[in-house]
Design a protein around this motif. Structure first.
Motif, short mmCIF file in Angstrom:
data_model
loop_
_atom_site.label_atom_id
_atom_site.label_comp_id
_atom_site.label_asym_id
_atom_site.label_seq_id
_atom_site.Cartn_x
_atom_site.Cartn_y
_atom_site.Cartn_z
N ARG A 193 -0.42 -6.43 7.46
CA ARG A 193 -0.68 -7.71 8.13
C ARG A 193 -2.03 -8.19 7.64
NH1 ARG A 193 0.33 -5.99 14.42
NH2 ARG A 193 2.29 -4.92 13.99
N GLY A 194 -2.11 -9.42 7.15
CA GLY A 194 -3.37 -9.91 6.60
C GLY A 194 -3.76 -11.26 7.12
N ASN A 226 -4.48 -5.09 8.25
CA ASN A 226 -4.08 -3.78 8.76
C ASN A 226 -2.96 -3.29 7.88
OD1 ASN A 226 -5.61 -3.60 11.24
ND2 ASN A 226 -4.38 -5.34 11.88
N LEU A 227 -3.13 -2.07 7.41
CA LEU A 227 -2.16 -1.51 6.47
C LEU A 227 -1.59 -0.24 7.10
CD1 LEU A 227 -1.12 -1.56 3.50
CD2 LEU A 227 -3.22 -0.41 2.84
N GLU A 228 -0.25 -0.17 7.16
CA GLU A 228 0.37 1.04 7.70
C GLU A 228 0.97 1.85 6.56
OE1 GLU A 228 3.41 2.54 11.22
OE2 GLU A 228 3.56 0.48 10.51
N PHE A 229 0.73 3.15 6.58
CA PHE A 229 1.25 4.03 5.54
C PHE A 229 2.56 4.68 5.98
CE2 PHE A 229 -1.95 3.95 2.24
CZ PHE A 229 -2.91 3.18 2.87
N VAL A 230 3.30 5.19 5.00
CA VAL A 230 4.57 5.86 5.30
C VAL A 230 4.31 7.02 6.26
CG1 VAL A 230 6.47 7.18 4.27
CG2 VAL A 230 5.63 5.11 3.13
N ILE A 345 -1.30 -5.65 -2.62
CA ILE A 345 -2.18 -6.81 -2.83
C ILE A 345 -1.43 -8.11 -2.58
CG2 ILE A 345 -3.35 -8.12 -4.67
CD1 ILE A 345 -4.17 -5.34 -5.84
N GLU A 346 -0.26 -8.22 -3.21
CA GLU A 346 0.49 -9.49 -3.08
C GLU A 346 0.96 -9.69 -1.65
OE1 GLU A 346 2.88 -11.16 -6.52
OE2 GLU A 346 4.48 -10.88 -5.05
N CYS A 347 1.41 -8.60 -1.01
CA CYS A 347 1.89 -8.72 0.37
C CYS A 347 0.74 -9.04 1.33
CB CYS A 347 2.64 -7.46 0.81
SG CYS A 347 4.24 -7.34 -0.01
N ALA A 348 -0.47 -8.59 1.02
CA ALA A 348 -1.63 -8.94 1.87
C ALA A 348 -1.82 -10.45 1.84
CB ALA A 348 -2.88 -8.25 1.34
N MET A 349 -1.66 -11.03 0.66
CA MET A 349 -1.86 -12.48 0.53
C MET A 349 -0.69 -13.26 1.15
SD MET A 349 -3.99 -12.78 -3.02
CE MET A 349 -2.99 -11.86 -4.14
N SER A 352 -1.02 -13.24 4.88
CA SER A 352 -2.05 -14.12 5.44
C SER A 352 -1.61 -15.59 5.41
CB SER A 352 -3.37 -13.93 4.70
OG SER A 352 -3.31 -14.54 3.45
N ILE A 353 -0.74 -15.93 4.46
CA ILE A 353 -0.24 -17.32 4.43
C ILE A 353 0.75 -17.56 5.58
CG2 ILE A 353 1.13 -18.99 3.08
CD1 ILE A 353 0.01 -17.55 0.53
N TYR A 354 1.69 -16.61 5.74
CA TYR A 354 2.76 -16.83 6.72
C TYR A 354 2.44 -16.26 8.10
CZ TYR A 354 5.31 -18.39 2.66
OH TYR A 354 5.69 -19.08 1.54
N LYS A 355 1.30 -15.57 8.20
CA LYS A 355 0.85 -15.00 9.48
C LYS A 355 1.91 -14.08 10.10
CE LYS A 355 -2.17 -18.94 10.40
NZ LYS A 355 -3.26 -18.38 9.64
N VAL A 356 2.48 -13.23 9.25
CA VAL A 356 3.47 -12.24 9.71
C VAL A 356 3.17 -10.89 9.05
CG1 VAL A 356 5.40 -13.81 10.14
CG2 VAL A 356 5.02 -12.91 7.82
N GLU A 357 3.75 -9.85 9.64
CA GLU A 357 3.67 -8.54 8.99
C GLU A 357 4.68 -8.52 7.84
OE1 GLU A 357 3.38 -4.99 11.47
OE2 GLU A 357 5.24 -4.34 10.51
#
Ligand SMILES: NC(=O)c1ccc[n+]([C@@H]2O[C@H](COP(=O)([O-])OP(=O)(O)OC[C@H]3O[C@@H](n4cnc5c(N)ncnc54)[C@H](O)[C@@H]3O)[C@@H](O)[C@H]2O)c1
Length: 380
Positions: A193-194, A226-230, A345-349, A352-357
């Motif tokens: 989630r970014g 916030n980054l969740e790991f496996v 990296i790409e999912c962080a961005m 942050s655009i779509y305000k979703v996890e």
């Protein structure tokens, strides 16, 4: 194995220095879209200057080191693979996940190796952190945080524009170091989630011929996530080009039996600090005796990316990949790891655009620990 260097800018000198440290890198040629840059590097480092096509078609070159700008990584790496050359690229693998995925598949199809920086996690600091965590010294890690924050490259770089346009930004620039270090310590991630923010639409050049003038800022310059790991660890991150100064540790991880301060993921040294109970002192574990931890920059080298006193062994990822090719095994700085990091990296961005996890699209193997005896075999 003969290596050609494509892209003779700022970081090239650091890589040319790698052949003084490692015994299996043999730079024989260099090339650049700007022939003058290639000629200058060829004289300084005693290699042949070639045009891009001459390098791609050379029968003597087995591997191309791609040190071009991030926006050119995909195009250059693809040409290398299509020319039958193994390729090792600076970070990120590409500025787009889909392009990087295509490169990994192309390498597989052509039976060639694709490798990628950063290799800093192979340093003394990264490996000792891994050893402490793997031994269970601080129990199971459940949470943690990291920070990279400074005022931005306009402070010293004469052409900072690309850092503030599509394909640039703080996460794509510095995220590779932090996310690769985390994957090395915790394994692959599963979702993120970014939030991103742009502090201003214009920035001032602080160096070079345009000093005092303004340039456009097109993208967010600070990100929190916030980054969740496996393995279910959750990590809070902050990467910013908007902070004048801060006093936080680069990375802290919290386990069920203690805490660890992981040294700078952008470098190779230490120390690694551990505290096992409330109020206890932090115990510093030096990495000066480790083969890729020892301080090797004692005075300012004149390179903008190096502080006066630190450990910089950039190129070990390339050396380890050459060894892997020669011994037909998987290399540590491999395409799957770099693709997973680019996915984060790409999912962080996107997040942050779509305000979703956002769930990540990839998984990867945790790289094998890099044992001292394996490193010693590669050192001169
Ligand atoms: N400079 C640093 O401190 C540093 C540190 C670590 C990693 N990196 C990474 O290294 C890479 C290069 O960074 P840099 O600072 O050396 O950049 P730079 O702009 O100084 O140099 C890049 C060079 O690549 C050449 N180039 C651009 N497009 C090309 C193409 N299509 N074909 C051939 N040559 C091309 C340019 O002419 C230039 O000489 C980047 O991916 C960066 O993220 C840089």
């Amino acid at each position: 194995m003969n290596v050609g260097v494509m892209g003779c800018g700022n970081i090239a000198e650091t890589y040319f220095r790698a052949q003084d440290y490692f015994n299996n890198i043999n730079f024989i040629a260099c090339s650049d879209i700007n022939l003058e840059a290639a000629k200058k590097a060829s004289i300084e480092h005693n290699v042949e200057a070639l045009t891009i096509d001459e390098m791609l078609n050379s029968k003597n070159i087995d591997l191309i080191l791609n040190l071009t700008i991030p926006q050119a990584h995909y195009e250059v790496s693809k040409k290398c693979l299509l020319s039958g050359k193994n390729v090792y690229s600076e970070k990120p693998m590409s500025v787009k996940f889909d392009q990087a995925k295509e490169l990994v598949n192309l390498a597989k199809e052509k039976n060639l190796y694709i490798g990628n920086a950063p290799d800093t996690f192979l340093g003394g600091g990264g490996q000792l952190s891994r050893e402490i965590i793997d031994k269970g010294e601080i129990g199971k890690i459940l949470t943690g945080n990291f920070i990279f924050a400074f005022p931005g490259v306009q402070e010293f770089h004469p052409s900072p524009e690309s850092w503030y346009q599509e394909g640039g930004g703080p996460v794509i620039d510095m995220g590779p170091y932090f996310f690769t270090t985390l994957v090395n310590l915790l394994g692959p991630a599963k979702n993120i989630r970014g939030r991103g923010v742009k502090f201003s639409d214009k920035r001032e050049y602080k160096a070079g011929p345009n000093k005092g003038k303004l340039f456009d800022v097109e993208i967010p310059t600070s990100y929190m996530f916030n980054l969740e790991f496996v393995n279910e660890t959750i990590i809070q991150g902050f990467i910013s080009f908007d902070v004048q100064n801060h006093g936080r540790n680069h990375m802290e991880l919290y386990g069920t039996h203690g805490s660890i301060i992981v040294p700078d993921p952008n470098m190779f040294g230490g120390p690694v600090s551990v505290s096992k109970e409330l109020g206890s002192v932090w115990v510093n574990h030096s990495v000066e005796e480790k083969p890729l931890g020892k301080t090797n920059i004692e005075n300012h080298s004149g390179r903008i990316n190096e502080a006066s006193k630190q450990s910089n062994y950039r190129g070990i990822g390339l050396s380890e990949m050459v060894d892997a090719i020669e011994n037909k095994r998987q290399h540590r700085c491999n395409g799957n790891l770099a693709l997973h990091v680019l996915d984060i990296i790409e999912c962080a961005m996107i997040s942050s655009i779509y305000k979703v996890e956002v769930d990540l699209r990839t998984n990867c193997e945790k790289p094998l620990p890099f044992q001292d005896y394996e490193i010693m075999k590669l050192l001169k």
